[in-house]
Design an enzyme around this catalytic site. Structure first.
Site, short mmCIF file in Angstrom:
data_model
loop_
_atom_site.label_atom_id
_atom_site.label_comp_id
_atom_site.label_asym_id
_atom_site.label_seq_id
_atom_site.Cartn_x
_atom_site.Cartn_y
_atom_site.Cartn_z
NE ARG A 119 -1.46 8.44 1.80
CZ ARG A 119 -1.77 7.57 0.84
NH1 ARG A 119 -1.42 7.81 -0.41
NH2 ARG A 119 -2.42 6.46 1.12
CG HIS A 146 -1.54 2.28 4.31
ND1 HIS A 146 -2.54 3.16 4.68
CD2 HIS A 146 -1.60 2.18 2.96
CE1 HIS A 146 -3.18 3.57 3.58
NE2 HIS A 146 -2.62 2.99 2.53
CD GLN A 185 -4.57 -0.87 1.24
OE1 GLN A 185 -4.63 0.25 0.76
NE2 GLN A 185 -5.26 -1.89 0.73
CG ASP A 233 3.13 -1.87 -1.25
OD1 ASP A 233 2.65 -1.36 -2.29
OD2 ASP A 233 3.28 -1.24 -0.20
CB CYS A 265 -2.15 -1.59 -0.73
SG CYS A 265 -0.53 -0.92 -1.13
NE ARG A 311 -7.82 2.10 2.33
CZ ARG A 311 -6.88 2.98 1.95
NH1 ARG A 311 -6.11 2.70 0.91
NH2 ARG A 311 -6.67 4.10 2.63
N1 CP Z 1 -3.56 2.01 -1.33
C1 CP Z 1 -3.56 3.35 -1.13
O1 CP Z 1 -3.47 3.86 0.00
O2 CP Z 1 -3.69 4.07 -2.28
P1 CP Z 1 -3.52 5.65 -2.45
O3 CP Z 1 -2.06 5.96 -2.30
O4 CP Z 1 -4.02 5.92 -3.85
O5 CP Z 1 -4.33 6.35 -1.41
N1 NVA Z 2 4.08 1.23 0.41
C1 NVA Z 2 3.40 2.17 -0.44
C2 NVA Z 2 1.92 2.12 -0.24
C3 NVA Z 2 1.12 3.03 -1.12
C4 NVA Z 2 -0.33 3.01 -0.84
C5 NVA Z 2 3.94 3.57 -0.17
O1 NVA Z 2 4.13 3.92 1.00
O2 NVA Z 2 4.17 4.32 -1.11
#
Ligand code: CP
Ligand code: NVA
Length: 312
Positions: free
Chosen positions: A111, A138, A141, A229, A268, A296
């Site tokens: 991440r 992402h 997701q 989102d 998400c 997921r």
């Molecule tokens: N939707 C998602 O990726 O959640 P997290 O940030 O909790 O991993």
């Molecule tokens: N768009 C959000 C998604 C979180 C899973 C972010 O990047 O924070």
């Protein structure tokens, strides 16, 4: 290591048949687990002896837990590493980190704070690298989202999906998914928070059925599903102005009523009730958010098998 590592960096990197194969494997893993007697689940453990390192430069609940559980259920193991605990945080390069980790583990999920950290890691790694979210996309997701929507409504190719709000990383992966898998995507985003123009130009060149506009009502009209989102993503620093700009894009009952009858709602997570979505929508009967979260786990099994199972 035989051949190039099978990374999972972005949906656009795959063709339709490869994505369909990953989704089919994900559905099979979900069925196997649901149908197997207790104690005999995932008996053949296809990833036995494999180790996935997970690097987090940003917080996570779903991605962290679902990857860890997926690896364990497939017979493998995980190493969870916070970027601040690594020499990466003191200036060791991403490329050297990739080279070193590749000598210890079988795959790396990251991440990443910046998309370039993902691509630099993948370029230097000798093992598969998986995108667990960047500021730009992402894909894990959206593989789970496509799986969820197809379970509840039907093949994506027959559907109209509306994205309302920030044209962010998750929206970008949705654009890529529709370009590769079919269906229609209508984005309703404020002018200052539109998706990357280069991505939209790519989608046009791919003849994807993707339209963008500023009007949330036009985006949702007749849609099978409305997606939104958070107004402020993890990499954003302009929270106050985003709240002002995005207020007219809240998904509430009035907006859902403008979508098709029985239109589903997806997000998400994590969600902020009273901001991008009202409680009555996200907690209502047409919300798929917890099925998305569950998927997921299953979708990432399909991705892990794609990346790891074929490399001997
Ligand atoms: N939707 C998602 O990726 O959640 P997290 O940030 O909790 O991993
Ligand atoms: N768009 C959000 C998604 C979180 C899973 C972010 O990047 O924070």
């Amino acid at each position: 290591m035989a051949g190039e590592p099978r990374h999972f960096l972005d949906i656009a990197d795959f063709d339709r048949a490869e994505l369909q194969a990953i989704l089919a494997a994900s559905r099979a893993m979900k069925r196997t687990r649901a149908g197997a007697p207790r104690g005999q689940r995932d008996r053949n453990e296809p990833l036995k002896g494999r180790i996935l390192a997970m690097i987090f430069e940003r917080p996570s609940t779903r991605t962290r837990v679902s990857f860890e559980v997926a690896m364990r259920q497939l017979g493998g193991e995980v190493l969870m590493i916070s970027a601040t605990d690594m020499q990466l945080g003191r200036g060791e390069t991403v490329a050297d980190t990739a080279r070193v980790l590749s000598r210890y583990v079988d795959a790396i999920m990251i991440r990443a704070a910046k998309h370039s950290n993902l691509t630099e890691l993948a370029a230097a790694a000798g093992v598969p690298v998986i995108n667990g979210l960047t500021d730009r996309s992402h894909p894990c997701q959206v593989m789970a989202d496509v799986m969820t929507l197809e379970e509840h409504v039907g093949p994506l190719g027959d559907l109209t999906v509306a994205w309302v709000g920030d044209g962010n990383n998750v929206a970008a992966s949705w654009i890529q998914a529709v370009a590769r898998l079919g269906g229609r995507l209508r984005l309703g985003c404020p002018a200052s928070l539109m998706p990357d123009p280069a991505l939209l130009a790519w989608a046009k060149a791919e003849r994807a059925q993707v339209t963008v506009g500023e009007d949330p009502e036009a985006a949702v009209a007749g849609a099978h599903c409305v997606i939104t989102d958070a107004w402020v993503s993890m990499h954003d620093s302009d929270a106050a102005s985003r709240h002002n700009i995005l207020k007219p894009y809240q998904v509430n009952r009035r907006l859902m009523n403008m979508a098709g009858p029985g239109a589903k709602f997806m997000h998400c997570l994590p969600a902020h009730r009273g901001e991008e979505v009202t409680a009555e929508v996200i907690d209502g009967p047409n919300s798929l958010v917890f099925d998305e979260a569950e998927n997921r786990l299953h979708a990432q099994k399909g991705i892990l098998l794609h990346c790891l199972a074929a490399d001997g």
